[in-house]
Design a protein around this motif. Structure first.
Motif, PDB file in Angstrom:
ATOM      1  N   VAL A   1       0.938  -1.272  -0.392  1.00  0.00           N
ATOM      2  CA  VAL A   1      -0.006   0.187  -0.049  1.00  0.00           C
ATOM      3  C   VAL A   1       0.244   1.255  -0.140  1.00  0.00           C
ATOM      4  O   VAL A   1       0.487   2.427  -0.850  1.00  0.00           O
ATOM      5  N   ARG A   2       2.079   0.984   0.664  1.00  0.00           N
ATOM      6  CA  ARG A   2       2.498   1.679   0.545  1.00  0.00           C
ATOM      7  C   ARG A   2       3.460   3.691  -0.362  1.00  0.00           C
ATOM      8  O   ARG A   2       3.743   3.995  -0.584  1.00  0.00           O
ATOM      9  N   ARG A   3       3.470   1.314  -1.496  1.00  0.00           N
ATOM     10  CA  ARG A   3       3.939   1.894  -2.713  1.00  0.00           C
ATOM     11  C   ARG A   3       3.005   2.440  -3.691  1.00  0.00           C
ATOM     12  O   ARG A   3       3.063   3.057  -4.322  1.00  0.00           O
ATOM     13  N   LEU A   4       1.726   2.171  -2.862  1.00  0.00           N
ATOM     14  CA  LEU A   4       0.704   2.585  -4.278  1.00  0.00           C
ATOM     15  C   LEU A   4       0.174   3.718  -4.153  1.00  0.00           C
ATOM     16  O   LEU A   4       0.475   4.853  -4.695  1.00  0.00           O
ATOM     17  N   ARG A   5       0.484   4.081  -2.371  1.00  0.00           N
ATOM     18  CA  ARG A   5       0.777   5.623  -1.984  1.00  0.00           C
ATOM     19  C   ARG A   5       1.440   6.746  -3.282  1.00  0.00           C
ATOM     20  O   ARG A   5       1.228   7.680  -3.559  1.00  0.00           O
ATOM     21  N   LEU A   6       2.905   6.549  -3.366  1.00  0.00           N
ATOM     22  CA  LEU A   6       3.432   7.250  -3.932  1.00  0.00           C
ATOM     23  C   LEU A   6       3.622   6.621  -5.388  1.00  0.00           C
ATOM     24  O   LEU A   6       3.891   8.377  -6.005  1.00  0.00           O
ATOM     25  N   LEU A   7       2.791   5.794  -6.200  1.00  0.00           N
ATOM     26  CA  LEU A   7       2.347   5.792  -7.323  1.00  0.00           C
ATOM     27  C   LEU A   7       1.749   7.396  -7.596  1.00  0.00           C
ATOM     28  O   LEU A   7       1.720   7.464  -8.284  1.00  0.00           O
ATOM     29  N   ARG A   8       0.529   6.727  -6.230  1.00  0.00           N
ATOM     30  CA  ARG A   8      -0.916   7.662  -6.848  1.00  0.00           C
ATOM     31  C   ARG A   8      -0.545   9.317  -6.620  1.00  0.00           C
ATOM     32  O   ARG A   8      -0.803  10.217  -7.214  1.00  0.00           O
ATOM     33  N   GLU A   9       0.589   9.367  -5.681  1.00  0.00           N
ATOM     34  CA  GLU A   9       1.109  10.732  -5.249  1.00  0.00           C
ATOM     35  C   GLU A   9       2.154  11.176  -6.702  1.00  0.00           C
ATOM     36  O   GLU A   9       2.034  12.507  -6.874  1.00  0.00           O
ATOM     37  N   PHE A  10       2.856  10.407  -6.704  1.00  0.00           N
ATOM     38  CA  PHE A  10       3.654  10.436  -8.326  1.00  0.00           C
ATOM     39  C   PHE A  10       2.893  10.999  -9.266  1.00  0.00           C
ATOM     40  O   PHE A  10       3.070  11.776 -10.481  1.00  0.00           O
ATOM     41  N   ALA A  11       1.654  10.481  -9.551  1.00  0.00           N
ATOM     42  CA  ALA A  11       0.759  10.781 -10.860  1.00  0.00           C
ATOM     43  C   ALA A  11      -0.017  11.469 -10.528  1.00  0.00           C
ATOM     44  O   ALA A  11      -0.226  12.983 -11.710  1.00  0.00           O
ATOM     45  N   ASP A  12       0.225  12.843  -9.278  1.00  0.00           N
ATOM     46  CA  ASP A  12      -0.839  14.041  -8.649  1.00  0.00           C
ATOM     47  C   ASP A  12       0.585  14.835  -8.948  1.00  0.00           C
ATOM     48  O   ASP A  12      -0.072  15.898  -9.452  1.00  0.00           O
ATOM     49  N   ARG A  13       1.455  14.336  -8.499  1.00  0.00           N
ATOM     50  CA  ARG A  13       2.911  15.409  -8.206  1.00  0.00           C
ATOM     51  C   ARG A  13       3.639  15.983  -9.575  1.00  0.00           C
ATOM     52  O   ARG A  13       4.007  16.768 -10.336  1.00  0.00           O
ATOM     53  N   GLY A  14       3.436  14.477 -11.006  1.00  0.00           N
ATOM     54  CA  GLY A  14       4.728  14.845 -11.776  1.00  0.00           C
ATOM     55  C   GLY A  14       5.611  14.286 -11.962  1.00  0.00           C
ATOM     56  O   GLY A  14       6.467  14.555 -13.410  1.00  0.00           O
TER      57      GLY A  14
ATOM     58  N   GLU B   1       7.469  10.247 -16.156  1.00  0.00           N
ATOM     59  CA  GLU B   1       6.160   9.894 -16.671  1.00  0.00           C
ATOM     60  C   GLU B   1       5.567   8.867 -16.854  1.00  0.00           C
ATOM     61  O   GLU B   1       6.544   7.613 -16.992  1.00  0.00           O
ATOM     62  N   LEU B   2       4.580   8.242 -16.768  1.00  0.00           N
ATOM     63  CA  LEU B   2       3.927   8.071 -16.450  1.00  0.00           C
ATOM     64  C   LEU B   2       3.680   6.795 -17.597  1.00  0.00           C
ATOM     65  O   LEU B   2       3.062   7.205 -18.529  1.00  0.00           O
ATOM     66  N   THR B   3       3.773   5.429 -17.289  1.00  0.00           N
ATOM     67  CA  THR B   3       3.083   4.509 -19.265  1.00  0.00           C
ATOM     68  C   THR B   3       1.973   4.411 -18.780  1.00  0.00           C
ATOM     69  O   THR B   3       0.969   4.569 -17.813  1.00  0.00           O
ATOM     70  N   ASP B   4       1.723   3.602 -19.896  1.00  0.00           N
ATOM     71  CA  ASP B   4       0.425   2.895 -19.719  1.00  0.00           C
ATOM     72  C   ASP B   4      -0.029   2.794 -18.476  1.00  0.00           C
ATOM     73  O   ASP B   4      -0.745   2.836 -18.047  1.00  0.00           O
ATOM     74  N   ALA B   5       0.476   1.189 -18.239  1.00  0.00           N
ATOM     75  CA  ALA B   5       0.500   0.314 -17.675  1.00  0.00           C
ATOM     76  C   ALA B   5       0.307   1.659 -15.760  1.00  0.00           C
ATOM     77  O   ALA B   5      -0.555   0.663 -14.939  1.00  0.00           O
ATOM     78  N   GLY B   6       2.032   2.583 -15.804  1.00  0.00           N
ATOM     79  CA  GLY B   6       1.113   2.705 -14.572  1.00  0.00           C
ATOM     80  C   GLY B   6       0.189   4.292 -14.653  1.00  0.00           C
ATOM     81  O   GLY B   6      -0.353   4.222 -13.223  1.00  0.00           O
ATOM     82  N   ARG B   7      -0.376   4.187 -15.638  1.00  0.00           N
ATOM     83  CA  ARG B   7      -1.401   5.706 -15.649  1.00  0.00           C
ATOM     84  C   ARG B   7      -2.549   3.912 -14.786  1.00  0.00           C
ATOM     85  O   ARG B   7      -3.261   4.236 -14.054  1.00  0.00           O
ATOM     86  N   ARG B   8      -2.332   2.879 -15.563  1.00  0.00           N
ATOM     87  CA  ARG B   8      -3.524   2.113 -14.726  1.00  0.00           C
ATOM     88  C   ARG B   8      -3.757   1.873 -13.678  1.00  0.00           C
ATOM     89  O   ARG B   8      -4.792   1.548 -12.823  1.00  0.00           O
ATOM     90  N   LEU B   9      -1.986   1.304 -13.273  1.00  0.00           N
ATOM     91  CA  LEU B   9      -2.313   0.797 -11.339  1.00  0.00           C
ATOM     92  C   LEU B   9      -2.114   2.051 -11.054  1.00  0.00           C
ATOM     93  O   LEU B   9      -2.903   1.773  -9.716  1.00  0.00           O
ATOM     94  N   SER B  10      -2.146   3.316 -10.632  1.00  0.00           N
ATOM     95  CA  SER B  10      -2.767   4.731  -9.938  1.00  0.00           C
ATOM     96  C   SER B  10      -4.016   4.902 -10.427  1.00  0.00           C
ATOM     97  O   SER B  10      -4.186   5.106  -9.467  1.00  0.00           O
ATOM     98  N   ASP B  11      -4.760   4.471 -11.357  1.00  0.00           N
ATOM     99  CA  ASP B  11      -6.032   4.648 -11.152  1.00  0.00           C
ATOM    100  C   ASP B  11      -6.571   2.867 -10.209  1.00  0.00           C
ATOM    101  O   ASP B  11      -7.712   3.991  -9.204  1.00  0.00           O
ATOM    102  N   HIS B  12      -6.027   2.564 -10.440  1.00  0.00           N
ATOM    103  CA  HIS B  12      -6.687   1.473  -9.429  1.00  0.00           C
ATOM    104  C   HIS B  12      -5.962   1.071  -8.438  1.00  0.00           C
ATOM    105  O   HIS B  12      -6.822   1.505  -6.691  1.00  0.00           O
ATOM    106  N   ALA B  13      -4.895   2.226  -8.048  1.00  0.00           N
ATOM    107  CA  ALA B  13      -4.810   2.491  -6.417  1.00  0.00           C
ATOM    108  C   ALA B  13      -5.653   3.226  -5.770  1.00  0.00           C
ATOM    109  O   ALA B  13      -5.101   3.749  -4.462  1.00  0.00           O
ATOM    110  N   ASP B  14      -5.910   4.125  -6.562  1.00  0.00           N
ATOM    111  CA  ASP B  14      -7.159   5.432  -5.768  1.00  0.00           C
ATOM    112  C   ASP B  14      -7.668   4.785  -5.587  1.00  0.00           C
ATOM    113  O   ASP B  14      -8.281   4.977  -4.326  1.00  0.00           O
ATOM    114  N   ARG B  15      -8.383   3.930  -6.039  1.00  0.00           N
ATOM    115  CA  ARG B  15     -10.136   3.418  -5.850  1.00  0.00           C
ATOM    116  C   ARG B  15      -9.154   1.892  -4.544  1.00  0.00           C
ATOM    117  O   ARG B  15     -10.262   2.455  -3.598  1.00  0.00           O
TER     118      ARG B  15
END
Length: 82
Positions: free
Chosen positions: A4-17, A57-71
């Motif tokens: 979960v901590r890594r998913l949080r990092l990914l979400r934060e990266f998606a938000d911050r860029g 920057e996020l790849t397509d896989a990164g964006r998909r996982l980021s969306d899952h992480a958000d949920r």
């Protein structure tokens, strides 16, 4: 199992860029954020970030996982509140 901590990092990266902005927001070093995101990539078996010498920057896989992480993270917040 995904951390979960890594998913949080990914979400934060998606938000911050950026890795630097993510590190600053969460109180980590950029190196620590980069390392943890690399571990997450190994866990899921996919490249989540396109990295260059100066940016990422996020790849397509990164964006998909980021969306899952958000949920996932929202559900954890709901469970904790309940």
């Amino acid at each position: 199992m995904l951390d979960v901590r890594r998913l949080r990092l990914l979400r934060e990266f998606a938000d911050r860029g950026s890795i630097a902005a993510t590190a600053k927001a969460l109180g980590y070093t950029p190196s620590a954020v980069s390392q943890q995101l690399a571990v997450l990539e190994r866990e899921v078996g996919a490249t989540l970030l396109d990295r260059t010498a100066r940016s990422a920057e996020l790849t397509d896989a990164g964006r998909r996982l980021s969306d899952h992480a958000d949920r996932i993270l929202r559900m954890i917040e709901f469970a904790e509140a309940d």
